[in-house]
Design a protein around this motif. Structure first.
Motif, mmCIF file in Angstrom:
data_model
loop_
_atom_site.group_PDB
_atom_site.id
_atom_site.type_symbol
_atom_site.label_atom_id
_atom_site.label_comp_id
_atom_site.label_asym_id
_atom_site.label_seq_id
_atom_site.Cartn_x
_atom_site.Cartn_y
_atom_site.Cartn_z
ATOM 1 N N UNK A 91 0.881 -1.170 0.000
ATOM 2 C CA UNK A 91 0.000 0.000 0.000
ATOM 3 C C UNK A 91 0.914 1.214 0.000
ATOM 4 N N UNK A 92 0.694 2.137 -0.930
ATOM 5 C CA UNK A 92 1.600 3.273 -1.054
ATOM 6 C C UNK A 92 0.869 4.500 -1.567
ATOM 7 N N UNK A 128 -2.201 -3.427 -8.559
ATOM 8 C CA UNK A 128 -3.516 -3.805 -9.083
ATOM 9 C C UNK A 128 -4.454 -2.603 -9.241
ATOM 10 N N UNK A 129 -4.598 -1.788 -8.212
ATOM 11 C CA UNK A 129 -5.575 -0.696 -8.227
ATOM 12 C C UNK A 129 -4.940 0.600 -7.744
ATOM 13 N N UNK A 130 -5.364 1.684 -8.373
ATOM 14 C CA UNK A 130 -4.949 3.022 -7.956
ATOM 15 C C UNK A 130 -6.157 3.842 -7.562
ATOM 16 N N UNK A 131 -5.980 4.735 -6.597
ATOM 17 C CA UNK A 131 -6.908 5.844 -6.381
ATOM 18 C C UNK A 131 -6.271 7.094 -6.968
ATOM 19 N N UNK A 132 -7.089 8.103 -7.213
ATOM 20 C CA UNK A 132 -6.573 9.307 -7.841
ATOM 21 C C UNK A 132 -7.316 10.535 -7.325
ATOM 22 N N UNK A 162 -5.748 -0.596 -12.627
ATOM 23 C CA UNK A 162 -7.033 0.056 -12.830
ATOM 24 C C UNK A 162 -7.179 1.229 -11.865
ATOM 25 N N UNK A 163 -7.627 2.385 -12.386
ATOM 26 C CA UNK A 163 -7.975 3.512 -11.516
ATOM 27 C C UNK A 163 -9.371 3.219 -10.968
ATOM 28 N N UNK A 164 -9.438 2.888 -9.680
ATOM 29 C CA UNK A 164 -10.677 2.347 -9.132
ATOM 30 C C UNK A 164 -11.538 3.394 -8.441
ATOM 31 N N UNK A 165 -10.934 4.479 -7.978
ATOM 32 C CA UNK A 165 -11.695 5.447 -7.190
ATOM 33 C C UNK A 165 -10.989 6.791 -7.259
ATOM 34 N N UNK A 184 -2.848 6.768 -4.694
ATOM 35 C CA UNK A 184 -2.468 5.700 -3.769
ATOM 36 C C UNK A 184 -2.683 4.406 -4.530
ATOM 37 N N UNK A 185 -1.978 3.373 -4.137
ATOM 38 C CA UNK A 185 -2.088 2.114 -4.870
ATOM 39 C C UNK A 185 -2.023 0.921 -3.954
ATOM 40 N N UNK A 186 -2.681 -0.157 -4.395
ATOM 41 C CA UNK A 186 -2.571 -1.422 -3.673
ATOM 42 C C UNK A 186 -2.157 -2.526 -4.643
ATOM 43 N N UNK A 188 -0.698 -6.925 -4.695
ATOM 44 C CA UNK A 188 -0.562 -8.182 -3.962
ATOM 45 C C UNK A 188 0.911 -8.582 -3.915
#
Lengths: 375, 375
Positions: A91-92, A128-132, A162-165, A184-186, A188
């Motif tokens: 998580x970053x 896997x997923x990014x917030x923006x 994928x930009x998820x949120x 921010x990103x997550x 696995x």
């Protein structure tokens, strides 16, 4: 480090003034210059607190870590390793305040994806997923926001995330600088992978994935008031596929680090300090593109301290080094990978370079940053 | 909605000017006023694009969603539901640009935790980890940053979440406003829980967890140029423990939403649109503290459109409503929970209020925001 003040009027421009059009050759006005690396002990925030060097570290150690507490934050890695619902996640987060918003080879949108993807990849995680989050300044052109969003979306697709949120805030004109971004990103973390600065061990071979310094010089070449045009593009890239190629040949990568703010010098010093080991750097082995070296010489910058956005440093056990280097060179983002040093028992916490003349010098950690707002 | 321009010089102050000390009673200068809810079709970003209303939605639909693509972003919920390593996670982000940084009942640090924790909780997730990005303006006092970090850390401990990773950037004086914050958060969605706007169904009872409007009025009361002092504190709070108490009595919560920017009116309209249902609102049943009502009357604001930071709206099947309401009232953050309407088949996508006089009126979605930079 060499600070920007030592360079003379050619280097600074006026980071506080409105963006001048490219090609504008007005003389820089030193009255607006900022101080990227001031003396310590101040009561106010200075530019150097955002430089990723010793001042940034002081802020984390003296203000944020005591206030936030928690074990994850104190690991000093580019990302935190956390467990949620049985999954081991990286998580970053990073904010992006680069000026100008578009530069040769990329934009703030590319940086926002690649910066966070790379922070995740440096723990061996599969992003896997990014917030923006956008912080927009009132009056910025919708076309500019659209171009940045498109660059961000394209970079995410290239990186396979994928930009998820997302979130958007607007501040009044004069309270921002066009567009600030946070991602921010997550990701696995695969089973059996344990990559972190503390694992650096004497005997490890230090590898860099390619030539350094291009990002910082590319951004600087577009700043207002500069007298030179260089044909250098940012190396901005997502490194997760390169890391996957390296992990395909061995789980035994000890440390990965992308040398962004503060460059190779900051990254190696952080690793040396975290693992209490020494790093012996072969300075002449560090690949620096000719044009980057020329621009740095003109500006009084040291390429070891200039930010990169598409390079990584790897600490690899000697027995695995040849296989890892071959895997890197077989990947487009590691074609020019090179061994630049080794991890030693001597001088723990310090980076020592063998210079071209056969001498040695200590490569100090940067205090602030040679070039503010480089990412 | 009632826009701030309709209110006269008392309401506006000069959001573009430096913060005046509380108690400064200089006449506001309308030349610096900003436009929170302008006409559409503009080529540039206006304050209303950050208001959480129709303009924000247009930006997402016309710029961000096409650029980013991806299924998670299009769900329009406060957080995205994603799967990583077999775990079903909620993932959300918010940036915080509130002015002033400290206000009655809280600070930007409290907001940064509670805003993201609540976004996660509104999907029924159990918030676990936060990231935190600071964008600091050169020259801001280190003491201010420390106070904010301490408030953030304390709020995280209260909410039971850990700040796992962070980042700091610094921008030149005049390119920011002291401190901007971004948090992103991840939480675990329990098995069997499926809470999202699309699940609103005719027959659902609409519950609010307590009196509305305090946050917006508390922040406004500290803005420069205002002529009143109200004894109102922000309701800023983390709602995850309240949601846990509600989920302890039933998995069958259909929708949860915290009515932040754009207030209750924006939240209900978004839900009505997402589920293609109507919402019949009993306007007189919406609890509004007396001082909030008085301040809103004076300023020409509608409490239904004022931001909250510690309240939630729940759409609950009629059969479960009594049990859920009882569970809410047994919790400190839901002691004044009230039924304020119901979900109907009529007028899909619209919110219709029964007014005090026995008539009805359409509660329009806000275009921008009555009060910019409220969170």
């Amino acid at each position: 480090m060499t600070s920007i003040e030592a360079v003379g009027p050619t280097a600074g421009g006026d980071p506080g003034a409105p963006e001048a059009p490219v090609g504008d050759r007005a003389a820089p006005d030193p009255s607006g210059w900022t101080c990227p690396a001031p003396l310590r002990g101040h009561e106010r925030i200075v530019m150097g607190h955002g430089g990723g060097g010793a001042l940034s570290a002081e802020l984390v150690e003296q203000v944020f870590a005591p206030a936030f507490g928690g074990p994850a934050l104190s690991s000093l890695a580019d990302s935190a390793a956390v467990e949620v619902g049985g999954a081991r996640l990286a998580f970053s987060t990073d904010s992006f305040v680069v000026r100008p918003l578009f530069f040769p080879g990329g934009s703030i949108g590319d940086l926002a994806v690649n910066g966070t993807v790379n922070d995740l990849a440096m723990s061996g995680a599969r992003p896997a997923y990014l917030s923006c989050g956008f912080i927009l300044e009132e009056g910025v052109e919708l076309g500019t926001v659209t171009r940045i969003a498109e660059a961000l979306g394209a970079a995410a697709r290239t990186a396979g995330v994928e930009v998820a949120t997302g979130d958007t805030k607007v501040v009044e004109a004069g309270r921002g600088d066009g567009v600030y971004l946070n991602t921010a990103g997550i990701g696995l973390i695969p089973d059996g992978v344990d990559i972190r600065p503390q694992r650096a061990a004497p005997g490890d071979v230090v590898i860099v994935s390619g030539p350094v310094g291009a990002h910082g010089v590319a951004v600087l070449s577009r700043r207002a008031g500069l007298e030179f045009e260089v044909g250098i593009e940012s190396d901005c890239a997502a490194l997760n596929s390169l890391v996957a190629a390296m992990l395909a040949v061995t789980d035994e990568l000890h440390v990965l680090r992308d040398p962004t703010r503060g460059g190779v010098a900051a990254a190696l010093n952080e690793i040396a300090a975290a693992a209490s080991v020494g790093v012996a750097l072969r300075e002449r082995a560090v690949p620096v593109p000719e044009q980057v070296a020329a621009a740095c010489a003109m500006l009084g910058l040291d390429p070891l301290y200039v930010a990169n956005e598409g390079k990584l440093l790897a600490f690899v056990p000697r027995a695995e080094a040849d296989a890892v280097l071959a895997a890197m060179r077989a990947h487009p983002l590691g074609a020019q990978a090179a061994v630049i040093g080794e991890c030693v028992e001597d001088h723990p916490g310090m980076v020592v370079a063998r210079t071209g003349l056969g001498g040695t010098r200590v490569v100090d950690p940067p205090l602030g940053e040679q070039l503010p707002r480089i990412c």
